[in-house]
Scaffold this motif. Sequence first.
Motif, short mmCIF file in Angstrom:
data_model
loop_
_atom_site.label_atom_id
_atom_site.label_comp_id
_atom_site.label_asym_id
_atom_site.label_seq_id
_atom_site.Cartn_x
_atom_site.Cartn_y
_atom_site.Cartn_z
N THR A 108 3.02 -6.73 9.05
CA THR A 108 2.94 -5.39 8.47
C THR A 108 4.16 -4.56 8.86
O THR A 108 4.53 -4.50 10.02
N THR A 109 4.76 -3.93 7.85
CA THR A 109 5.92 -3.05 8.04
C THR A 109 5.64 -1.74 7.32
O THR A 109 5.07 -1.73 6.23
N LEU A 110 6.06 -0.62 7.92
CA LEU A 110 5.90 0.70 7.32
C LEU A 110 7.26 1.26 6.97
O LEU A 110 8.18 1.26 7.80
N VAL A 111 7.41 1.71 5.72
CA VAL A 111 8.63 2.35 5.26
C VAL A 111 8.27 3.75 4.79
O VAL A 111 7.32 3.93 4.03
N ALA A 112 9.03 4.75 5.23
CA ALA A 112 8.80 6.13 4.83
C ALA A 112 9.90 6.60 3.88
O ALA A 112 11.02 6.11 3.94
N GLY A 113 9.54 7.52 3.00
CA GLY A 113 10.52 8.10 2.09
C GLY A 113 10.64 7.38 0.77
O GLY A 113 11.73 7.22 0.23
N ALA A 114 9.53 6.95 0.22
CA ALA A 114 9.53 6.16 -1.02
C ALA A 114 10.20 6.91 -2.16
O ALA A 114 10.04 8.11 -2.32
N ASN A 115 10.95 6.16 -2.94
CA ASN A 115 11.43 6.66 -4.22
C ASN A 115 11.36 5.52 -5.24
O ASN A 115 11.15 4.37 -4.88
N LEU A 116 11.53 5.84 -6.50
CA LEU A 116 11.39 4.83 -7.55
C LEU A 116 12.43 3.73 -7.42
O LEU A 116 12.13 2.56 -7.62
N ALA A 117 13.64 4.08 -7.05
CA ALA A 117 14.69 3.07 -6.89
C ALA A 117 14.30 2.05 -5.83
O ALA A 117 14.50 0.84 -6.02
N PHE A 155 -2.70 5.26 -3.01
CA PHE A 155 -3.67 6.26 -2.59
C PHE A 155 -3.00 7.62 -2.60
O PHE A 155 -2.01 7.84 -1.92
N ASP A 156 -3.56 8.51 -3.40
CA ASP A 156 -3.10 9.89 -3.48
C ASP A 156 -3.92 10.71 -2.47
O ASP A 156 -5.10 10.97 -2.70
N ALA A 157 -3.30 11.08 -1.37
CA ALA A 157 -4.00 11.77 -0.29
C ALA A 157 -4.20 13.25 -0.60
O ALA A 157 -3.40 13.87 -1.30
N TYR A 158 -5.29 13.77 -0.06
CA TYR A 158 -5.62 15.20 -0.10
C TYR A 158 -5.94 15.73 -1.49
O TYR A 158 -5.84 16.92 -1.74
N VAL A 159 -6.31 14.84 -2.41
CA VAL A 159 -6.74 15.30 -3.73
C VAL A 159 -8.26 15.19 -3.88
O VAL A 159 -8.81 15.68 -4.87
N ASP A 160 -8.91 14.53 -2.92
CA ASP A 160 -10.37 14.46 -2.89
C ASP A 160 -10.81 14.25 -1.44
O ASP A 160 -9.99 14.40 -0.52
N GLU A 161 -12.05 13.89 -1.24
CA GLU A 161 -12.59 13.78 0.12
C GLU A 161 -12.23 12.47 0.83
O GLU A 161 -12.48 12.30 2.02
N ASN A 162 -11.63 11.51 0.15
CA ASN A 162 -11.27 10.23 0.75
C ASN A 162 -10.10 10.41 1.72
O ASN A 162 -9.20 11.22 1.50
N LEU A 164 3.53 -1.12 3.99
CA LEU A 164 2.92 0.19 3.88
C LEU A 164 4.07 1.14 3.56
O LEU A 164 5.09 1.14 4.26
N ILE A 165 3.91 1.94 2.51
CA ILE A 165 5.00 2.83 2.09
C ILE A 165 4.44 4.24 1.94
O ILE A 165 3.46 4.46 1.23
N SER A 166 5.09 5.18 2.63
CA SER A 166 4.65 6.58 2.56
C SER A 166 5.74 7.43 1.93
O SER A 166 6.89 7.01 1.80
N ASP A 167 5.35 8.64 1.57
CA ASP A 167 6.29 9.54 0.91
C ASP A 167 7.21 10.28 1.87
O ASP A 167 8.34 10.59 1.51
N PHE A 177 0.87 -1.17 0.00
CA PHE A 177 0.00 0.00 0.00
C PHE A 177 0.91 1.21 0.00
O PHE A 177 1.66 1.45 0.95
N LEU A 178 0.87 1.98 -1.08
CA LEU A 178 1.73 3.14 -1.28
C LEU A 178 0.86 4.40 -1.26
O LEU A 178 -0.09 4.50 -2.03
N SER A 179 1.19 5.32 -0.37
CA SER A 179 0.40 6.54 -0.27
C SER A 179 1.30 7.77 -0.17
O SER A 179 2.41 7.69 0.34
N SER A 180 0.78 8.89 -0.69
CA SER A 180 1.56 10.13 -0.71
C SER A 180 0.64 11.34 -0.62
O SER A 180 -0.57 11.23 -0.80
N HIS A 181 1.23 12.46 -0.39
CA HIS A 181 0.54 13.74 -0.51
C HIS A 181 0.46 14.06 -2.00
O HIS A 181 1.48 14.09 -2.68
N GLY A 182 -0.74 14.25 -2.52
CA GLY A 182 -0.87 14.51 -3.94
C GLY A 182 -0.66 13.25 -4.76
O GLY A 182 -0.79 12.13 -4.27
#
Length: 135
Positions: A82-91, A32-39, A60-63, A4-9
Amino acid sequence: MKIFLSSHGHLASGLKSSLEILYGNCDHITVFDAYVDENSVQEQIELFFESVEEDQQVLLISDLYGSSVNQAMSMYLDRPGTTLVAGANLAFLIGLMGRDSITREELKDLIEQSRKMICIVNLEEEEPSSQKDFF
């Protein structure tokens, strides 16, 4: 492994789009692109976890570490596997492709490799060995 990959925008959907250009269909990645709609992030994570099997590994991967998106995702770290990783990049995401699972040690190594992909490019200097080895 489900991701599950989510980001601002629209960064999350943009990263998945890039992966699909390089690898084809990436059905195991939900974005999931956060803050672009009401979800909300919480609503989307709840929907995501409805499709997760009991013994399945989840990334779970965040930006951005510490951000509202990252904090919302951290509320699900009590779920098994479940593991959460922050700072996603394409590499980093490229390094996850083709894997059915990943150990914590492999995640640490992949994070270190993906950090090395952020660099100033100087045409006069030899290419860093990490870039040659990564792909």
